[in-house]
Scaffold this motif. Structure first.
Motif, PDB file in Angstrom:
ATOM      1  N   THR A 231      70.526  50.367  34.472  1.00  0.00           N
ATOM      2  CA  THR A 231      69.618  49.090  33.214  1.00  0.00           C
ATOM      3  C   THR A 231      70.301  48.433  32.386  1.00  0.00           C
ATOM      4  O   THR A 231      71.739  48.578  32.672  1.00  0.00           O
ATOM      5  CB  THR A 231      69.208  49.905  32.027  1.00  0.00           C
ATOM      6  OG1 THR A 231      69.061  50.032  30.686  1.00  0.00           O
ATOM      7  CG2 THR A 231      70.324  51.516  31.802  1.00  0.00           C
ATOM      8  N   GLU A 233      70.654  48.426  29.170  1.00  0.00           N
ATOM      9  CA  GLU A 233      70.748  49.125  28.905  1.00  0.00           C
ATOM     10  C   GLU A 233      73.304  48.985  28.644  1.00  0.00           C
ATOM     11  O   GLU A 233      73.835  48.975  27.276  1.00  0.00           O
ATOM     12  CB  GLU A 233      70.954  50.278  28.585  1.00  0.00           C
ATOM     13  CG  GLU A 233      71.382  51.227  27.310  1.00  0.00           C
ATOM     14  CD  GLU A 233      70.771  52.615  27.772  1.00  0.00           C
ATOM     15  OE1 GLU A 233      71.203  53.119  27.308  1.00  0.00           O
ATOM     16  OE2 GLU A 233      69.841  52.859  28.156  1.00  0.00           O
ATOM     17  N   SER A 260      67.503  45.527  38.152  1.00  0.00           N
ATOM     18  CA  SER A 260      68.485  47.463  38.315  1.00  0.00           C
ATOM     19  C   SER A 260      67.921  48.013  39.295  1.00  0.00           C
ATOM     20  O   SER A 260      67.429  48.122  39.648  1.00  0.00           O
ATOM     21  CB  SER A 260      67.153  48.120  36.735  1.00  0.00           C
ATOM     22  OG  SER A 260      67.243  47.640  35.596  1.00  0.00           O
ATOM     23  N   LYS A 283      63.798  44.455  35.057  1.00  0.00           N
ATOM     24  CA  LYS A 283      63.530  44.700  33.581  1.00  0.00           C
ATOM     25  C   LYS A 283      63.661  43.722  32.853  1.00  0.00           C
ATOM     26  O   LYS A 283      65.523  43.769  32.539  1.00  0.00           O
ATOM     27  CB  LYS A 283      63.898  46.736  33.456  1.00  0.00           C
ATOM     28  CG  LYS A 283      63.766  46.961  32.928  1.00  0.00           C
ATOM     29  CD  LYS A 283      63.643  49.059  32.721  1.00  0.00           C
ATOM     30  CE  LYS A 283      64.831  49.041  32.681  1.00  0.00           C
ATOM     31  NZ  LYS A 283      65.915  48.926  31.247  1.00  0.00           N
ATOM     32  N   CYS A 284      63.032  44.125  31.570  1.00  0.00           N
ATOM     33  CA  CYS A 284      63.964  43.326  30.432  1.00  0.00           C
ATOM     34  C   CYS A 284      64.099  44.854  29.586  1.00  0.00           C
ATOM     35  O   CYS A 284      63.241  45.405  29.163  1.00  0.00           O
ATOM     36  CB  CYS A 284      62.391  42.375  29.449  1.00  0.00           C
ATOM     37  SG  CYS A 284      62.873  41.562  28.447  1.00  0.00           S
ATOM     38  N   GLU A 285      65.098  44.172  28.742  1.00  0.00           N
ATOM     39  CA  GLU A 285      65.781  45.234  28.312  1.00  0.00           C
ATOM     40  C   GLU A 285      66.181  44.739  26.787  1.00  0.00           C
ATOM     41  O   GLU A 285      66.600  43.909  26.546  1.00  0.00           O
ATOM     42  CB  GLU A 285      66.922  45.969  28.714  1.00  0.00           C
ATOM     43  CG  GLU A 285      68.196  47.342  28.267  1.00  0.00           C
ATOM     44  CD  GLU A 285      67.334  48.587  28.296  1.00  0.00           C
ATOM     45  OE1 GLU A 285      67.474  49.778  27.970  1.00  0.00           O
ATOM     46  OE2 GLU A 285      65.968  48.347  29.080  1.00  0.00           O
ATOM     47  N   SER A 351      57.893  51.780  29.471  1.00  0.00           N
ATOM     48  CA  SER A 351      58.504  51.879  28.579  1.00  0.00           C
ATOM     49  C   SER A 351      59.054  53.039  28.011  1.00  0.00           C
ATOM     50  O   SER A 351      58.376  53.641  27.958  1.00  0.00           O
ATOM     51  CB  SER A 351      58.512  50.602  27.793  1.00  0.00           C
ATOM     52  OG  SER A 351      59.158  50.921  26.649  1.00  0.00           O
ATOM     53  N   CYS A 353      61.761  53.717  24.916  1.00  0.00           N
ATOM     54  CA  CYS A 353      62.651  53.196  23.790  1.00  0.00           C
ATOM     55  C   CYS A 353      62.849  54.410  22.366  1.00  0.00           C
ATOM     56  O   CYS A 353      62.156  55.144  22.755  1.00  0.00           O
ATOM     57  CB  CYS A 353      61.865  53.007  22.316  1.00  0.00           C
ATOM     58  SG  CYS A 353      60.548  51.153  23.351  1.00  0.00           S
ATOM     59  N   SER A 385      62.923  49.562  26.960  1.00  0.00           N
ATOM     60  CA  SER A 385      62.026  48.738  28.002  1.00  0.00           C
ATOM     61  C   SER A 385      61.256  48.414  27.377  1.00  0.00           C
ATOM     62  O   SER A 385      60.419  48.506  26.835  1.00  0.00           O
ATOM     63  CB  SER A 385      61.760  49.686  29.244  1.00  0.00           C
ATOM     64  OG  SER A 385      62.821  50.084  29.661  1.00  0.00           O
ATOM     65  N   THR A 387      59.288  44.840  28.823  1.00  0.00           N
ATOM     66  CA  THR A 387      59.287  46.296  29.487  1.00  0.00           C
ATOM     67  C   THR A 387      59.875  46.433  31.071  1.00  0.00           C
ATOM     68  O   THR A 387      60.759  45.086  31.084  1.00  0.00           O
ATOM     69  CB  THR A 387      57.015  46.423  29.382  1.00  0.00           C
ATOM     70  OG1 THR A 387      56.829  46.089  30.196  1.00  0.00           O
ATOM     71  CG2 THR A 387      57.355  46.882  28.335  1.00  0.00           C
ATOM     72  N   ALA A 388      59.599  46.948  32.201  1.00  0.00           N
ATOM     73  CA  ALA A 388      59.836  47.237  33.180  1.00  0.00           C
ATOM     74  C   ALA A 388      58.981  46.374  34.034  1.00  0.00           C
ATOM     75  O   ALA A 388      57.149  46.111  33.823  1.00  0.00           O
ATOM     76  CB  ALA A 388      59.617  48.390  33.818  1.00  0.00           C
TER      77      ALA A 388
END
Length: 427
Positions: A231, A233, A260, A283-285, A351, A353, A385, A387-388
């Motif tokens: 991720t 992250e 990811s 994925k949009c993190e 998602s 969080c 996320s 999101t994914a």
């Protein structure tokens, strides 16, 4: 990573927190290990003090021509010189042992997190939207994608094996559109700074966000010792590792749209059909770096940003507060967004969080300088996320399926689709 001083001062609270997560009490063994370490450190300090004092005493004895005393003191110095390296090695060994033990302990849940064993004990925080009311039969995403002729699992398996997908034509464009929509929303309206960061990282970065050492089996490693990120992250959070930030510059908010990579160790037999559980996915993190006072409010804000993606796509979902037994390793509290999938007739996570407090910051040694000028504090970190992308594609396919097998493009994605309003079967 938890602070051993806090554990020493709060052993009962620490063991109760572990019990909420279904883990055994560890305070006694950790404090005993720390006592051994502290004892060795004290012994080293005593030896160093005695060595310094003996050195002065030797000078005084030599000045007084007291050769016998000087020789006696020199013999004592020789013993100390031999003993100190062994003590230093023991101290390094015990410190490494303590740090390794601490690095494998999960974070302490916040007081308002529901106590439970697994996902059955999660609590519904809110429900948004309505399930689609159709007259036609719903289908699962892989049935839809394969029937359209734009989703190919056999060719993906030929290239890479199981848990990969090849998308072509308008489905490939729809996946790209979803990612672009998310990143534009978070940067344009939600105040996140877009980051393009590496997809491969060193051990320290994985350790900083908690993937190492405990979860190495879930990761892919390159031949030169780097890790593929599971991720973004990892990279976004580690942007501040080893740094001292100014408190008035916080919060920092970062976002990235990246692939990811996950080995999915232990998931054999789970979600084997379709795109739900892949080795590689977009994925949009979202990551936030805050001070200690702001992290709880930032968690609510981040979750709302992720929810906005699903709202604008017109998808029905529910937001769940995860129980202590279902939370991730580094989280103090987590909200999962679960989107409704008509084909599966169930909700699926899209998602997650989490607010981590200073758990990751201690591992990264990331601090901020307090506004009052009184020293530094560890930053608080959050990730989610937003999101994914792959799971969002699944949700769009299943929720926007038409009776004739075509899929309507959600209005918010039309600017990204080059005029295409509906995906129909390949000619």
């Amino acid at each position: 990573m938890l602070d051993i001083k806090w554990i020493r001062d709060n052993p009962e609270a620490f063991d109760q927190a572990l019990a909420k997560r279904g883990a055994d009490a560890l305070s006694a063994s950790l404090i005993a290990l720390d006592e051994r370490r502290r004892s060795v450190i004290q012994s080293m300090q005593d030896m160093q003090s005695r060595r310094n004092a003996a050195s002065k005493e030797i000078g005084a004895a030599m000045a007084q021509k007291n050769t016998e005393l000087a020789e006696k003191l020199k013999a004592e110095m020789a013993v100390l010189k031999e003993s100190l390296p062994a003590a230093e090695e023991e101290q390094r060994k015990l410190t490494a042992e303590l740090n390794d033990a601490l690095s494998r302990i999960p974070n302490v849940p916040l007081d308002d997190v529901p106590v439970g064993k697994d996902e059955q004990d999660n609590a519904v925080a809110r429900v948004v939207g309505q399930k689609p009311g159709w007259n036609h039969e719903p289908k699962e995403h892989y049935e839809i994608g394969e029937a359209l002729g734009y989703m190919d699992f056999e060719r993906a398996a030929k290239l890479s094996g199981a848990r990969f997908t090849v998308l072509t034509g308008p489905l490939a464009r729809l996946e790209r559109a979803l990612g672009q929509f998310m990143i534009d929303l978070h940067t344009g309206e939600h105040g996140y700074t877009e980051v393009s960061s590496p997809l491969m990282v060193r051990d320290d970065a994985m350790f900083g966000t908690g993937q190492l050492p405990k979860f190495s089996e879930d990761l892919f490693k390159t031949t030169d010792g780097r890790w593929l990120i599971p991720t973004a992250e990892v990279t976004l959070t580690n942007l501040v590792s080893g740094e001292i930030l100014e408190q008035d510059k916080l919060p920092l908010r970062f976002t990235a749209l990246t692939p990811s990579f996950r080995s999915e160790a232990g998931s054999a037999g789970r979600d084997t059909r379709g795109m739900l559980r892949q080795h590689q996915f977009w994925k949009c993190e979202l990551v936030s770096i805050t001070d200690a006072e702001s992290s709880i409010a930032e968690h609510e804000r981040m979750t709302a940003c992720a929810e906005e993606v699903l709202k604008r796509l017109g998808l029905h979902f529910r937001t769940m507060t995860l129980c202590t037994g279902d939370m991730g390793f580094g989280a103090r509290k987590t909200y999962d967004l679960e989107v409704w999938l008509p084909g599966q007739k169930t909700y699926r996570e899209i998602s997650s969080c989490s607010v981590c407090g200073d758990f990751q910051a201690r591992r990264m040694n990331a601090r901020y300088r307090n506004k009052d000028g009184k020293g530094t504090s560890f930053v608080h970190t959050l990730n989610g996320s937003g999101t994914a992308v792959g799971r969002c594609l699944i949700a769009v396919l299943e929720n926007y399926l038409n009776e004739d097998g075509s899929v309507t493009i959600p209005d918010v994605l039309l600017p990204y689709m080059g005029g295409l309003k509906r995906i129909e079967k390949a000619a």
